[in-house]
Design a protein around this motif. Sequence first.
Motif, PDB file in Angstrom:
ATOM      1  N   LEU A 224      -6.237   0.004   3.434  1.00  0.00           N
ATOM      2  CA  LEU A 224      -5.437   0.214   2.226  1.00  0.00           C
ATOM      3  C   LEU A 224      -4.102  -0.502   2.320  1.00  0.00           C
ATOM      4  O   LEU A 224      -3.659  -1.154   1.362  1.00  0.00           O
ATOM      5  CB  LEU A 224      -5.195   1.713   2.002  1.00  0.00           C
ATOM      6  N   GLU A 225      -3.424  -0.396   3.445  1.00  0.00           N
ATOM      7  CA  GLU A 225      -2.130  -1.066   3.616  1.00  0.00           C
ATOM      8  C   GLU A 225      -2.278  -2.569   3.499  1.00  0.00           C
ATOM      9  O   GLU A 225      -1.373  -3.263   3.024  1.00  0.00           O
ATOM     10  CB  GLU A 225      -1.534  -0.711   4.978  1.00  0.00           C
ATOM     11  N   THR A 226      -3.416  -3.079   3.909  1.00  0.00           N
ATOM     12  CA  THR A 226      -3.667  -4.513   3.843  1.00  0.00           C
ATOM     13  C   THR A 226      -3.981  -4.952   2.417  1.00  0.00           C
ATOM     14  O   THR A 226      -3.514  -6.005   1.955  1.00  0.00           O
ATOM     15  CB  THR A 226      -4.828  -4.890   4.774  1.00  0.00           C
ATOM     16  N   LEU A 227      -4.765  -4.158   1.704  1.00  0.00           N
ATOM     17  CA  LEU A 227      -5.213  -4.551   0.364  1.00  0.00           C
ATOM     18  C   LEU A 227      -4.123  -4.423  -0.699  1.00  0.00           C
ATOM     19  O   LEU A 227      -4.041  -5.256  -1.612  1.00  0.00           O
ATOM     20  CB  LEU A 227      -6.419  -3.708  -0.051  1.00  0.00           C
ATOM     21  N   ARG A 228      -3.310  -3.403  -0.599  1.00  0.00           N
ATOM     22  CA  ARG A 228      -2.386  -3.096  -1.698  1.00  0.00           C
ATOM     23  C   ARG A 228      -1.434  -4.235  -2.063  1.00  0.00           C
ATOM     24  O   ARG A 228      -1.254  -4.520  -3.258  1.00  0.00           O
ATOM     25  CB  ARG A 228      -1.632  -1.802  -1.391  1.00  0.00           C
ATOM     26  N   PRO A 229      -0.816  -4.933  -1.103  1.00  0.00           N
ATOM     27  CA  PRO A 229       0.064  -6.046  -1.502  1.00  0.00           C
ATOM     28  C   PRO A 229      -0.679  -7.197  -2.166  1.00  0.00           C
ATOM     29  O   PRO A 229      -0.072  -7.990  -2.886  1.00  0.00           O
ATOM     30  CB  PRO A 229       0.684  -6.497  -0.163  1.00  0.00           C
ATOM     31  N   LEU A 230      -1.977  -7.286  -1.939  1.00  0.00           N
ATOM     32  CA  LEU A 230      -2.759  -8.374  -2.519  1.00  0.00           C
ATOM     33  C   LEU A 230      -3.127  -8.117  -3.979  1.00  0.00           C
ATOM     34  O   LEU A 230      -3.571  -9.030  -4.682  1.00  0.00           O
ATOM     35  CB  LEU A 230      -4.037  -8.594  -1.702  1.00  0.00           C
ATOM     36  N   TYR A 231      -2.937  -6.877  -4.437  1.00  0.00           N
ATOM     37  CA  TYR A 231      -3.294  -6.506  -5.817  1.00  0.00           C
ATOM     38  C   TYR A 231      -2.105  -5.805  -6.474  1.00  0.00           C
ATOM     39  O   TYR A 231      -2.123  -4.599  -6.700  1.00  0.00           O
ATOM     40  CB  TYR A 231      -4.527  -5.607  -5.824  1.00  0.00           C
TER      41      TYR A 231
END
Length: 392
Positions: free
Chosen positions: A136-143
């Motif tokens: 989640l921490e990885t995905l959130r900045p990408l979206y």
Amino acid sequence: MSEENKTDRQSIKSQSSYEEESRLRRKRLRRKTTISYVVGLGMAFGGLFLVMMLAIAVYSWIDGKTGETDALLQQTLGNAQAAGLYTQEELDRQVAEAVARAQAENAQALEAAANNRQEEILGEIRVQLADGQSTLETLRPLYPDDVVLVSGGKYHFVPIRRDLAQHGYLQENLQVLENGRFQYMENGQVVSHMGIDVSKYQGKIDWEKVAADGVEFVFLRLGLRGYESGKLVEDETFQANIQGALAHGIKVGVYFFSQAITAEEAIEEANFVLERIAPYKIECPVVFDVEKVNSSTARMNQLTPQQRTDVTIAFLDTIQAAGYKPMFYHNMETALLLLELDRLEGYERWFAYYGEELYYPYAYGVWQYTEKGRVNGIGGEVDMNIAFKMWE
């Protein structure tokens, strides 16, 4: 010389002059006609040249590669010289082919850029996961235009609705103290208020010590509805807790853990609450806890977002009609997947999120930021909250 002969010679001379003048006029006319033809032909070639230059400019503009324009010009002029003048149909075809080539090359360039960016993103993900960040921490900045959450073992990407009220809190204004407590600052001053929420699971509480530890408000669990039986039950520590908190100057609100499946049941729950808080001073909101129960047999789990929102509104409106401040408790899953949040814009909100990031975008007035807090006077762990305002 006789007059007759003299006259004949003059006549012959006049006729010769006339013929010479006519010959000169015809010569000038032919010259003028030739010049006009040459000028016209030159203009025709000039117009055709301008059309060809325009076609080349169109290709150059679409392709964006000015370095190739000269080569294309030489090629086009060479073809024109070899094949003669283009007809309009041939010229149109040349322009269309040039445009098609430019579009094809641009599409290939965009595809290559997208592939490169994809490789960059995958590389970033690999690095972040290797450094110990969660998915989640990885995905959130990408979206940045979505709220990313996990529910039911799946990742959900929920578009952020800009038409709904946003909280406006700034990450740089949030302070995490050494003891793990949160506070919110504005202009160098603490503007948030520290609170807790408790139920029978905290056991017997020493409210004097709780107040001395800086707790300003508390939400007490007043009761619940059985998630299988549907029976209404008062929390066994409610009376002792409300009396102890009020006696030590702590502002009180209450919450009810609902399992209502109809508006009528929600109103029944609200009246159950109103009857029990009537003797006491309730300064903080009366809260409807509508979170999901992790049980396949829980009554409320069968509801659609519309139905869950209907019962929420029924409870809140009943509380408001009685003169109290209504509020609903929710987390990201509840707000984004289980409720119709736009229908609840007019109500106060208590939001649960256990992390330091102000990630969730929508408005809320109370933030439950951990379930593992420590407060003097309470033997075990307790939920910790900050309120961004205090109620009168």
